[in-house]
Design a protein around this motif. Structure first.
Motif, PDB file in Angstrom:
ATOM      1  N   GLU A  90       2.993   5.816  -3.376  1.00  0.00           N
ATOM      2  CA  GLU A  90       4.110   6.568  -3.954  1.00  0.00           C
ATOM      3  C   GLU A  90       4.174   6.441  -5.475  1.00  0.00           C
ATOM      4  O   GLU A  90       5.105   6.929  -6.105  1.00  0.00           O
ATOM      5  CB  GLU A  90       5.433   6.101  -3.341  1.00  0.00           C
ATOM      6  CG  GLU A  90       5.566   6.429  -1.867  1.00  0.00           C
ATOM      7  CD  GLU A  90       5.499   7.925  -1.590  1.00  0.00           C
ATOM      8  OE1 GLU A  90       6.067   8.715  -2.379  1.00  0.00           O
ATOM      9  OE2 GLU A  90       4.864   8.303  -0.585  1.00  0.00           O
ATOM     10  N   GLY A  91       3.199   5.749  -6.059  1.00  0.00           N
ATOM     11  CA  GLY A  91       3.132   5.672  -7.519  1.00  0.00           C
ATOM     12  C   GLY A  91       3.810   4.466  -8.142  1.00  0.00           C
ATOM     13  O   GLY A  91       3.949   4.402  -9.365  1.00  0.00           O
ATOM     14  N   VAL A  92       4.238   3.510  -7.322  1.00  0.00           N
ATOM     15  CA  VAL A  92       4.860   2.308  -7.871  1.00  0.00           C
ATOM     16  C   VAL A  92       3.795   1.503  -8.613  1.00  0.00           C
ATOM     17  O   VAL A  92       2.694   1.296  -8.116  1.00  0.00           O
ATOM     18  CB  VAL A  92       5.498   1.454  -6.756  1.00  0.00           C
ATOM     19  CG1 VAL A  92       6.003   0.133  -7.300  1.00  0.00           C
ATOM     20  CG2 VAL A  92       6.635   2.231  -6.100  1.00  0.00           C
ATOM     21  N   ILE A  93       4.135   1.076  -9.809  1.00  0.00           N
ATOM     22  CA  ILE A  93       3.229   0.270 -10.622  1.00  0.00           C
ATOM     23  C   ILE A  93       3.687  -1.177 -10.540  1.00  0.00           C
ATOM     24  O   ILE A  93       4.854  -1.484 -10.785  1.00  0.00           O
ATOM     25  CB  ILE A  93       3.231   0.745 -12.089  1.00  0.00           C
ATOM     26  CG1 ILE A  93       2.752   2.195 -12.162  1.00  0.00           C
ATOM     27  CG2 ILE A  93       2.360  -0.174 -12.945  1.00  0.00           C
ATOM     28  CD1 ILE A  93       2.962   2.841 -13.506  1.00  0.00           C
ATOM     29  N   PHE A  94       2.772  -2.073 -10.187  1.00  0.00           N
ATOM     30  CA  PHE A  94       3.080  -3.492 -10.069  1.00  0.00           C
ATOM     31  C   PHE A  94       2.601  -4.217 -11.315  1.00  0.00           C
ATOM     32  O   PHE A  94       1.487  -3.991 -11.773  1.00  0.00           O
ATOM     33  CB  PHE A  94       2.386  -4.086  -8.835  1.00  0.00           C
ATOM     34  CG  PHE A  94       2.924  -3.577  -7.541  1.00  0.00           C
ATOM     35  CD1 PHE A  94       3.931  -4.264  -6.899  1.00  0.00           C
ATOM     36  CD2 PHE A  94       2.432  -2.419  -6.970  1.00  0.00           C
ATOM     37  CE1 PHE A  94       4.449  -3.803  -5.703  1.00  0.00           C
ATOM     38  CE2 PHE A  94       2.938  -1.949  -5.777  1.00  0.00           C
ATOM     39  CZ  PHE A  94       3.948  -2.645  -5.143  1.00  0.00           C
TER      40      PHE A  94
ATOM     41  N   ASN B  71       0.823  -1.214   0.000  1.00  0.00           N
ATOM     42  CA  ASN B  71       0.000   0.000   0.000  1.00  0.00           C
ATOM     43  C   ASN B  71       0.855   1.261   0.000  1.00  0.00           C
ATOM     44  O   ASN B  71       0.527   2.237  -0.684  1.00  0.00           O
ATOM     45  CB  ASN B  71      -0.973  -0.004   1.174  1.00  0.00           C
ATOM     46  CG  ASN B  71      -2.113  -0.973   0.966  1.00  0.00           C
ATOM     47  OD1 ASN B  71      -2.428  -1.364  -0.159  1.00  0.00           O
ATOM     48  ND2 ASN B  71      -2.745  -1.387   2.052  1.00  0.00           N
ATOM     49  N   MET B  72       1.937   1.268   0.761  1.00  0.00           N
ATOM     50  CA  MET B  72       2.834   2.437   0.776  1.00  0.00           C
ATOM     51  C   MET B  72       3.472   2.647  -0.594  1.00  0.00           C
ATOM     52  O   MET B  72       3.568   3.781  -1.076  1.00  0.00           O
ATOM     53  CB  MET B  72       3.914   2.275   1.840  1.00  0.00           C
ATOM     54  CG  MET B  72       3.418   2.499   3.248  1.00  0.00           C
ATOM     55  SD  MET B  72       4.741   2.548   4.488  1.00  0.00           S
ATOM     56  CE  MET B  72       5.268   0.838   4.510  1.00  0.00           C
ATOM     57  N   LEU B  73       3.911   1.563  -1.221  1.00  0.00           N
ATOM     58  CA  LEU B  73       4.525   1.677  -2.542  1.00  0.00           C
ATOM     59  C   LEU B  73       3.523   2.190  -3.575  1.00  0.00           C
ATOM     60  O   LEU B  73       3.842   3.060  -4.395  1.00  0.00           O
ATOM     61  CB  LEU B  73       5.108   0.333  -2.971  1.00  0.00           C
ATOM     62  CG  LEU B  73       6.336  -0.129  -2.200  1.00  0.00           C
ATOM     63  CD1 LEU B  73       6.668  -1.584  -2.539  1.00  0.00           C
ATOM     64  CD2 LEU B  73       7.527   0.767  -2.486  1.00  0.00           C
TER      65      LEU B  73
END
Length: 111
Positions: free
Chosen positions: A26-30, A21-23
């Motif tokens: 911050e805009g991290v795309i999985f 959730n934190m990532l």
């Protein structure tokens, strides 16, 4: 190649959910379920489950290749960059999320 719902497994589920959730915040795309085919000037080339190519533009690729220590891939990348760092399961038999994050953190400082 791991499905997104399995990202961060191997540790406490609460921590897994919190970190993901934190990532995402911050805009991290999985992107799960992809197999790395090659890395070149345009970025990383993957194939999905239907063998369709997916190109992701990037200047850095971080590999996570399973839970058993296996440094055989390191030599394949030795000529691709000035520095090739081994992190997580590539340099240890611990195979934990903590170890992967810790060694990745150290590598990040080096970069």
């Amino acid at each position: 190649m791991v499905p997104e719902e399995n990202f961060g497994g191997g540790g406490a589920k609460f921590n897994q959910i919190a970190i993901i959730n934190m990532l995402k915040k911050e805009g991290v795309i999985f992107r799960g379920g992809l197999r790395l085919v090659s890395v070149g000037e345009a970025g990383a080339v993957f194939e999905d489950k239907d063998n369709k190519k997916v190109v992701i533009a990037c200047d850095t690729v971080v590999l996570s290749l399973g839970v058993q220590a296996d440094s055989s891939y390191v030599d394949q990348f030795a000529e691709c960059a000035a520095d090739v760092l081994t992190i997580g399961d590539c340099n240890t038999k611990q195979g934990t999320l903590y170890n992967a994050v810790h060694t990745g953190h150290e590598a990040g400082y080096f970069i």
